[in-house]
Scaffold this active site. Structure first.
Site, PDB file in Angstrom:
ATOM      1  N   ASP A   3      67.437 -16.748 -81.529  1.00 58.29           N
ATOM      2  CA  ASP A   3      67.934 -16.084 -80.566  1.00 58.29           C
ATOM      3  C   ASP A   3      67.977 -14.444 -80.934  1.00 58.29           C
ATOM      4  O   ASP A   3      67.497 -13.567 -80.185  1.00 58.29           O
ATOM      5  CB  ASP A   3      69.382 -16.598 -80.578  1.00 58.29           C
ATOM      6  CG  ASP A   3      70.195 -16.152 -79.389  1.00 58.29           C
ATOM      7  OD1 ASP A   3      71.426 -16.328 -79.095  1.00 58.29           O
ATOM      8  OD2 ASP A   3      69.690 -15.438 -78.679  1.00 58.29           O
ATOM      9  N   GLY A  40      67.848 -25.776 -86.108  1.00 57.64           N
ATOM     10  CA  GLY A  40      68.502 -24.775 -87.145  1.00 57.64           C
ATOM     11  C   GLY A  40      69.784 -24.650 -87.435  1.00 57.64           C
ATOM     12  O   GLY A  40      70.455 -25.543 -87.936  1.00 57.64           O
ATOM     13  N   VAL A  41      70.716 -23.896 -86.886  1.00 54.12           N
ATOM     14  CA  VAL A  41      71.914 -23.565 -87.175  1.00 54.12           C
ATOM     15  C   VAL A  41      72.776 -24.833 -86.710  1.00 54.12           C
ATOM     16  O   VAL A  41      73.684 -25.315 -87.053  1.00 54.12           O
ATOM     17  CB  VAL A  41      72.505 -22.298 -86.286  1.00 54.12           C
ATOM     18  CG1 VAL A  41      73.939 -22.145 -86.227  1.00 54.12           C
ATOM     19  CG2 VAL A  41      71.850 -21.065 -87.111  1.00 54.12           C
ATOM     20  N   TYR A  42      72.231 -25.378 -85.469  1.00 55.49           N
ATOM     21  CA  TYR A  42      72.745 -26.457 -84.998  1.00 55.49           C
ATOM     22  C   TYR A  42      72.668 -27.884 -85.626  1.00 55.49           C
ATOM     23  O   TYR A  42      73.065 -28.859 -85.129  1.00 55.49           O
ATOM     24  CB  TYR A  42      72.742 -26.475 -83.342  1.00 55.49           C
ATOM     25  CG  TYR A  42      73.353 -25.479 -82.488  1.00 55.49           C
ATOM     26  CD1 TYR A  42      74.188 -24.417 -83.103  1.00 55.49           C
ATOM     27  CD2 TYR A  42      72.940 -25.484 -80.925  1.00 55.49           C
ATOM     28  CE1 TYR A  42      74.813 -23.670 -82.349  1.00 55.49           C
ATOM     29  CE2 TYR A  42      73.883 -24.493 -80.207  1.00 55.49           C
ATOM     30  CZ  TYR A  42      74.580 -23.648 -80.894  1.00 55.49           C
ATOM     31  OH  TYR A  42      75.319 -22.667 -80.369  1.00 55.49           O
TER      32      TYR A  42
HETATM   33  N1  APR Z   1      60.098 -17.930 -83.977  1.00 54.48           N
HETATM   34  C1  APR Z   1      59.873 -19.141 -83.969  1.00 54.48           C
HETATM   35  N2  APR Z   1      60.934 -20.150 -84.399  1.00 54.48           N
HETATM   36  C2  APR Z   1      61.946 -19.577 -84.917  1.00 54.48           C
HETATM   37  C3  APR Z   1      61.992 -18.171 -85.253  1.00 54.48           C
HETATM   38  C4  APR Z   1      61.029 -17.246 -84.428  1.00 54.48           C
HETATM   39  N3  APR Z   1      61.268 -15.887 -84.617  1.00 54.48           N
HETATM   40  N4  APR Z   1      63.315 -17.875 -85.946  1.00 54.48           N
HETATM   41  C5  APR Z   1      63.830 -19.294 -86.046  1.00 54.48           C
HETATM   42  N5  APR Z   1      62.970 -20.375 -85.596  1.00 54.48           N
HETATM   43  C6  APR Z   1      63.114 -21.738 -85.690  1.00 54.48           C
HETATM   44  C7  APR Z   1      64.197 -21.972 -86.858  1.00 54.48           C
HETATM   45  O1  APR Z   1      63.424 -22.164 -88.086  1.00 54.48           O
HETATM   46  C8  APR Z   1      64.515 -23.606 -86.060  1.00 54.48           C
HETATM   47  O2  APR Z   1      63.472 -24.374 -86.404  1.00 54.48           O
HETATM   48  O3  APR Z   1      63.884 -21.908 -84.542  1.00 54.48           O
HETATM   49  C9  APR Z   1      64.553 -23.361 -84.582  1.00 54.48           C
HETATM   50  C10 APR Z   1      65.805 -23.224 -84.162  1.00 54.48           C
HETATM   51  O4  APR Z   1      66.806 -22.637 -84.999  1.00 54.48           O
HETATM   52  P1  APR Z   1      68.006 -21.829 -84.472  1.00 54.48           P
HETATM   53  O5  APR Z   1      67.385 -20.577 -84.170  1.00 54.48           O
HETATM   54  O6  APR Z   1      69.077 -21.726 -85.577  1.00 54.48           O
HETATM   55  O7  APR Z   1      68.540 -22.327 -83.243  1.00 54.48           O
HETATM   56  P2  APR Z   1      69.687 -23.615 -82.966  1.00 54.48           P
HETATM   57  O8  APR Z   1      69.623 -24.450 -84.068  1.00 54.48           O
HETATM   58  O9  APR Z   1      69.261 -24.078 -81.595  1.00 54.48           O
HETATM   59  O10 APR Z   1      71.009 -22.670 -83.249  1.00 54.48           O
HETATM   60  C11 APR Z   1      71.341 -22.317 -82.097  1.00 54.48           C
HETATM   61  O11 APR Z   1      71.792 -20.177 -83.266  1.00 54.48           O
HETATM   62  O12 APR Z   1      71.007 -18.158 -83.721  1.00 54.48           O
HETATM   63  C12 APR Z   1      71.851 -18.908 -83.027  1.00 54.48           C
HETATM   64  O13 APR Z   1      72.798 -17.736 -81.128  1.00 54.48           O
HETATM   65  C13 APR Z   1      72.023 -18.765 -81.438  1.00 54.48           C
HETATM   66  O14 APR Z   1      74.407 -19.969 -81.614  1.00 54.48           O
HETATM   67  C14 APR Z   1      72.958 -20.168 -81.638  1.00 54.48           C
HETATM   68  C15 APR Z   1      72.430 -21.152 -82.275  1.00 54.48           C
END
Ligand code: APR
Length: 171
Positions: A36, A121-123
């Protein structure tokens, strides 16, 4: 490697030139960390300005905006479930995220689309279960939507790539 319209890639999703990239957002659609944060940094402030007009997004749903400074024409923002052990409807909500993204893609004539590993990731969604849902929904979308030619799954780390390779071998 292409598997009937599905491709795995390890690059940064913000650099991919496809019709639409998918953002793993949160309910506020006000940006965050992870993918994000990367998407908002690359798209520039106009992306947040458009997101502010959308009034947020419930978990499992998706909203579409322009891509602004991104190479992709569109950003489809979806909000995945936070993993709480799998007993609070997480699998169904994650599947809904993919279907919501694919239905917006169809409405906008999207031919090729790139997804991050939503919620893993975070979730904290377990990667293998999440990848299985992603691949199953991708296969369904490719069968139902003849405009859709290519789906890229962006694996930003080795563990995610292995999970998707396993899921592709299963379905
Ligand atoms: N390009 C592709 N994939 C990426 C990138 C990038 N630039 N950055 C991170 N990722 C990957 C992570 O490694 C993970 O495999 O995206 C996947 C999803 O991870 P997150 O970004 O943490 O998303 P999510 O787990 O859905 O959590 C969403 O995190 O960033 C916040 O605002 C967002 O609150 C929301 C939460």
């Amino acid at each position: 490697m292409t598997n009937n319209g599905i491709q795995l890639t390890e690059e940064d999703i913000t650099g991919i030139k496809v019709d639409a990239i998918v953002n793993a957002a949160n309910n506020s659609l006000r940006g965050g960390g992870g993918v994000d944060g990367a998407i908002h940094r690359s798209a520039g402030p106009e992306l947040l300005a458009e997101c502010r007009t959308l009034g947020g997004c419930p978990t499992g749903e998706a909203r579409i905006t322009r891509g602004y400074n991104l190479p992709a024409a569109w950003v489809i923002h979806t909000v995945g479930p936070v993993w709480h052990g799998g007993t609070q409807g997480e699998p169904g909500l994650l599947a809904r995220c993919y279907r919501s993204c694919f239905s917006l893609a169809q409405e906008h004539g999207v031919r090729n689309i790139a997804f991050p590993a939503i919620s893993t990731g975070v979730y904290s969604y377990p990667k293998e279960e999440a990848a299985r849902i992603a691949v199953q929904e991708a296969r369904r979308a490719l069968a139902e939507n003849k405009t859709l030619a290519k789906i890229l799954f962006v694996c930003f780390n080795q563990a995610t790539k292995l999970a998707y390779q396993k899921a592709l071998a299963e379905f």
